[in-house]
Scaffold this motif. Structure first.
Motif, short mmCIF file in Angstrom:
data_model
loop_
_atom_site.label_atom_id
_atom_site.label_comp_id
_atom_site.label_asym_id
_atom_site.label_seq_id
_atom_site.Cartn_x
_atom_site.Cartn_y
_atom_site.Cartn_z
N GLY A 361 0.85 -1.19 0.00
CA GLY A 361 0.00 0.00 0.00
C GLY A 361 0.88 1.24 0.00
O GLY A 361 2.02 1.22 -0.42
N GLU A 362 0.35 2.34 0.50
CA GLU A 362 1.11 3.58 0.49
C GLU A 362 1.99 3.73 1.72
O GLU A 362 3.05 4.33 1.66
CB GLU A 362 0.16 4.77 0.40
CG GLU A 362 -0.57 4.86 -0.93
CD GLU A 362 -1.43 6.10 -1.01
OE1 GLU A 362 -2.12 6.26 -2.02
OE2 GLU A 362 -1.41 6.90 -0.06
N ASN A 363 1.53 3.20 2.86
CA ASN A 363 2.24 3.49 4.10
C ASN A 363 2.76 2.26 4.83
O ASN A 363 3.74 2.34 5.55
CB ASN A 363 1.33 4.27 5.06
CG ASN A 363 0.93 5.61 4.48
OD1 ASN A 363 1.78 6.33 3.98
ND2 ASN A 363 -0.35 5.94 4.55
N ASN A 364 2.07 1.12 4.69
CA ASN A 364 2.43 -0.03 5.52
C ASN A 364 3.73 -0.67 5.07
O ASN A 364 3.87 -1.08 3.92
CB ASN A 364 1.32 -1.10 5.45
CG ASN A 364 0.15 -0.71 6.33
OD1 ASN A 364 0.23 0.25 7.08
ND2 ASN A 364 -0.93 -1.47 6.23
N VAL A 365 4.67 -0.77 5.96
CA VAL A 365 5.95 -1.42 5.69
C VAL A 365 5.96 -2.75 6.44
O VAL A 365 5.97 -2.77 7.66
CB VAL A 365 7.13 -0.54 6.15
CG1 VAL A 365 8.44 -1.25 5.86
CG2 VAL A 365 7.09 0.79 5.45
N GLN A 366 5.91 -3.85 5.71
CA GLN A 366 5.80 -5.16 6.35
C GLN A 366 7.16 -5.86 6.49
O GLN A 366 7.31 -6.75 7.30
CB GLN A 366 4.87 -6.06 5.52
CG GLN A 366 3.52 -5.44 5.20
CD GLN A 366 2.65 -5.28 6.44
OE1 GLN A 366 2.78 -6.03 7.39
NE2 GLN A 366 1.76 -4.30 6.41
N ALA A 367 8.14 -5.47 5.68
CA ALA A 367 9.45 -6.13 5.73
C ALA A 367 10.53 -5.12 5.42
O ALA A 367 10.38 -4.31 4.51
CB ALA A 367 9.50 -7.27 4.72
N THR A 368 11.58 -5.11 6.20
CA THR A 368 12.71 -4.23 5.93
C THR A 368 13.98 -5.04 5.90
O THR A 368 14.09 -6.08 6.54
CB THR A 368 12.84 -3.14 7.01
OG1 THR A 368 13.03 -3.77 8.28
CG2 THR A 368 11.61 -2.26 7.05
N HIS A 369 14.95 -4.56 5.14
CA HIS A 369 16.22 -5.27 4.99
C HIS A 369 17.36 -4.27 5.12
O HIS A 369 17.31 -3.20 4.55
CB HIS A 369 16.30 -5.94 3.62
CG HIS A 369 15.14 -6.85 3.36
ND1 HIS A 369 15.12 -8.16 3.77
CD2 HIS A 369 13.95 -6.63 2.75
CE1 HIS A 369 13.97 -8.71 3.41
NE2 HIS A 369 13.25 -7.80 2.79
N ASN A 370 18.37 -4.64 5.89
CA ASN A 370 19.54 -3.79 6.00
C ASN A 370 20.75 -4.67 6.25
O ASN A 370 20.62 -5.84 6.63
CB ASN A 370 19.36 -2.77 7.12
CG ASN A 370 19.49 -3.38 8.50
OD1 ASN A 370 20.59 -3.48 9.04
ND2 ASN A 370 18.37 -3.82 9.08
N PRO A 371 21.96 -4.15 6.06
CA PRO A 371 23.15 -4.98 6.16
C PRO A 371 23.43 -5.51 7.56
O PRO A 371 24.16 -6.48 7.72
CB PRO A 371 24.28 -4.03 5.71
CG PRO A 371 23.60 -2.93 4.97
CD PRO A 371 22.27 -2.79 5.61
N HIS A 372 22.86 -4.90 8.59
CA HIS A 372 23.22 -5.26 9.96
C HIS A 372 22.21 -6.20 10.61
O HIS A 372 22.44 -6.75 11.67
CB HIS A 372 23.36 -3.99 10.80
CG HIS A 372 24.28 -2.99 10.19
ND1 HIS A 372 25.64 -3.22 10.06
CD2 HIS A 372 24.05 -1.78 9.62
CE1 HIS A 372 26.21 -2.18 9.47
NE2 HIS A 372 25.27 -1.30 9.18
N GLY A 373 21.08 -6.38 10.03
CA GLY A 373 20.05 -7.24 10.59
C GLY A 373 18.80 -7.05 9.78
O GLY A 373 18.63 -6.03 9.12
N ASP A 374 17.87 -8.00 9.78
CA ASP A 374 16.68 -7.91 8.96
C ASP A 374 15.45 -8.11 9.82
O ASP A 374 15.51 -8.71 10.90
CB ASP A 374 16.74 -8.97 7.86
CG ASP A 374 17.88 -8.71 6.89
OD1 ASP A 374 17.61 -8.20 5.82
OD2 ASP A 374 19.03 -9.02 7.25
N SER A 375 14.31 -7.61 9.32
CA SER A 375 13.09 -7.65 10.12
C SER A 375 11.87 -7.92 9.26
O SER A 375 11.80 -7.47 8.11
CB SER A 375 12.88 -6.32 10.85
OG SER A 375 13.97 -6.02 11.70
N TYR A 376 10.93 -8.67 9.83
CA TYR A 376 9.58 -8.78 9.29
C TYR A 376 8.63 -8.29 10.39
O TYR A 376 8.91 -8.49 11.58
CB TYR A 376 9.23 -10.22 8.93
CG TYR A 376 9.96 -10.79 7.74
CD1 TYR A 376 10.37 -9.99 6.68
CD2 TYR A 376 10.21 -12.16 7.66
CE1 TYR A 376 11.03 -10.53 5.59
CE2 TYR A 376 10.87 -12.71 6.57
CZ TYR A 376 11.29 -11.89 5.54
OH TYR A 376 11.94 -12.42 4.47
#
Length: 463
Positions: A361-376
């Motif tokens: 959608g426009e605002n909901n972030v369900q998963a993020t990725h970065n070099p130091h750790g990842d999140s759902y």
């Protein structure tokens, strides 16, 4: 000859006085002389003999002869029967190649059981010249001119400087009996044809060719040293890292110096030369080769070698809530956060990382990725649910945010997950289906909605 033998091995710095060696003993004059010289020099050793049963009674008599010799010399002897015909049928190789693979696999298994780090074979100078013509006939000039190596990985050949006739002469002078293998007298195999039809007329060139092969090997060794240096720069200092070895894609010829470097290490791990050769030419992603302790996988990015001791983790059941769990190479952390924190964290990652956040959608972030750790991120409604963390199983499917279902095996292919690595990806499931394949894909189950004030963050780190 004993003094010459001791001087030759001392120049090689093999330290045979303190490092017990496995001797491959067939019962022929070459291996009998080698065993006798080791005993006379006071070098500790264990004997190993494989009975292929191809010569009927003669094979049994040779086995008994070797066992009696070991008893006379006061050393241990390990004997095993090899199913050559069965190996040929299973692997589609010749009798000679099957015998070689079975023999060396057996030797390395004995080495592991006895705590030995080196084996010795009784190749001599005449074998070296035979080797030249066999590989010349096969069109492999590099291997032909290089000759037989006196030291190759965990294999040493202490008799390589001696002529066959000198070994026979010493055995006769010392009164050492040996067994003749009548199959060596035929001309059914290429090596026997070279030995009986060609070698007698080239007798005077044996010593000269040995000197030539030593010079070629010296040049080849420089290439191996260079390959090792480049390998260390690209793949790190150790061969084994977290259970598997570095990758080595693009090596398709045994003329490449990397091949010699790889061959030494892979054979030291119990893989046969024929397995290394087959792996070099294999383009089938997912094909694999096994030794007693390791599995060599052909992956999309190259080779990977996985220890058989590294097994896929067992499934664990948890109740969804705050906590930390270990599964395989992953440390999984579940924590409750506000949706505001979720958006702040995702915005920071999107602005600071080369890998932007996946948005719904426009605002909901369900998963993020970065070099130091990842999140759902998951909805608060998941609280208290029973969740299982396990490996993937055939037939698993996952429903994405778009609503379409996709086989997890296809997801792995699309994400370029190596075939051997699939079993080590944590798959989190609940009664409604798969929540996520960690670090690969999150499903649309328990998605965070716009009006939610709190949610769950699943973070993971590699140990």
């Amino acid at each position: 000859m004993l003094k010459g033998f001791q001087s030759a091995v001392n120049l090689r710095k093999w330290d045979l006085e303190r490092r017990p060696t496995l001797l491959a003993v067939s019962g022929g004059v070459d291996s009998v002389v080698m065993a006798q010289l080791f005993a006379m020099a006071g070098f500790p050793f264990v004997m190993a003999h494989m009975n292929f049963g191809l010569r009927g009674r003669e094979s049994e008599e040779a086995t008994q002869f070797v066992a009696d010799l070991a008893k006379k010399l006061g050393v241990d002897c390990v004997v095993e029967k090899g199913d050559v015909k069965g190996y040929c049928k299973r692997n589609g190789v010749s009798v000679q190649m099957a015998a070689r693979d079975l023999r060396y696999n057996f030797f390395r298994r004995v080495m592991q059981e006895k705590g030995l780090t080196r084996m010795a074979t009784a190749h001599h100078a005449d074998d070296n010249l035979e080797h030249f013509f066999v590989y010349l006939y096969r069109g492999n000039m590099d291997v032909a001119w290089r000759g037989i190596w006196a030291e190759q990985g965990d294999v040493i050949r202490p008799l390589l400087v001696y002529r066959k006739e000198s070994l026979i002469l010493m055995a006769e002078e010392q009164g050492w009996p040996w067994r003749e293998d009548r199959s060596n007298q035929g001309i059914d195999y290429l090596r026997n044809k070279v030995r009986h039809a060609l070698m007698p007329s080239l007798d005077e060139f044996v010593d000269e060719f040995y000197a030539i092969s030593q010079r070629v090997q010296a040049l080849d060794s420089e290439g191996v040293v260079l390959a090792e240096s480049v390998w260390q720069q690209e793949c790190g200092q150790g061969w084994i890292s977290e259970g598997y070895l570095g990758r080595c894609g693009g090596i398709r010829s045994n003329r490449n110096p990397f091949y010699r470097y790889l061959q030494q290490h892979l054979m030291a791990l119990g893989f046969s030369k024929s397995q290394v050769d087959q792996a070099l030419t294999s383009k089938q992603v997912g094909s694999h080769f096994t030794s007693d302790g390791y599995i060599l996988w052909i992956g999309r990015m190259g080779w990977s070698v996985l220890s058989k001791e590294v097994v896929s983790p067992s499934a664990i059941a948890i109740e969804w809530g705050e906590g930390e769990w270990s599964w395989g190479d992953f440390r999984l952390v579940i924590e409750r956060v506000t949706t505001a924190e979720m958006f702040v964290f995702a915005t920071q990652i999107a602005s600071n990382s080369d890998v932007a956040a996946n948005t719904v959608g426009e605002n909901n972030v369900q998963a993020t990725h970065n070099p130091h750790g990842d999140s759902y991120y998951f909805a608060d409604a998941l609280t208290g649910k029973s969740v299982v963390i396990r490996s993937w199983v055939n037939g698993d499917s996952i429903v994405g945010f778009g609503g379409g279902s996709q086989k997890l095996s296809d997801v792995f292919v699309n994400q370029k997950i190596e075939p051997w690595a699939k079993d080590y990806v944590p798959v989190m499931t609940c009664s409604e289906g798969i929540l996520c394949a960690v670090e690969v894909k999150r499903s649309n189950l328990y998605r965070v909605e716009d009006l939610d004030t709190h949610c769950w963050r699943l973070r993971w780190l590699h140990k």
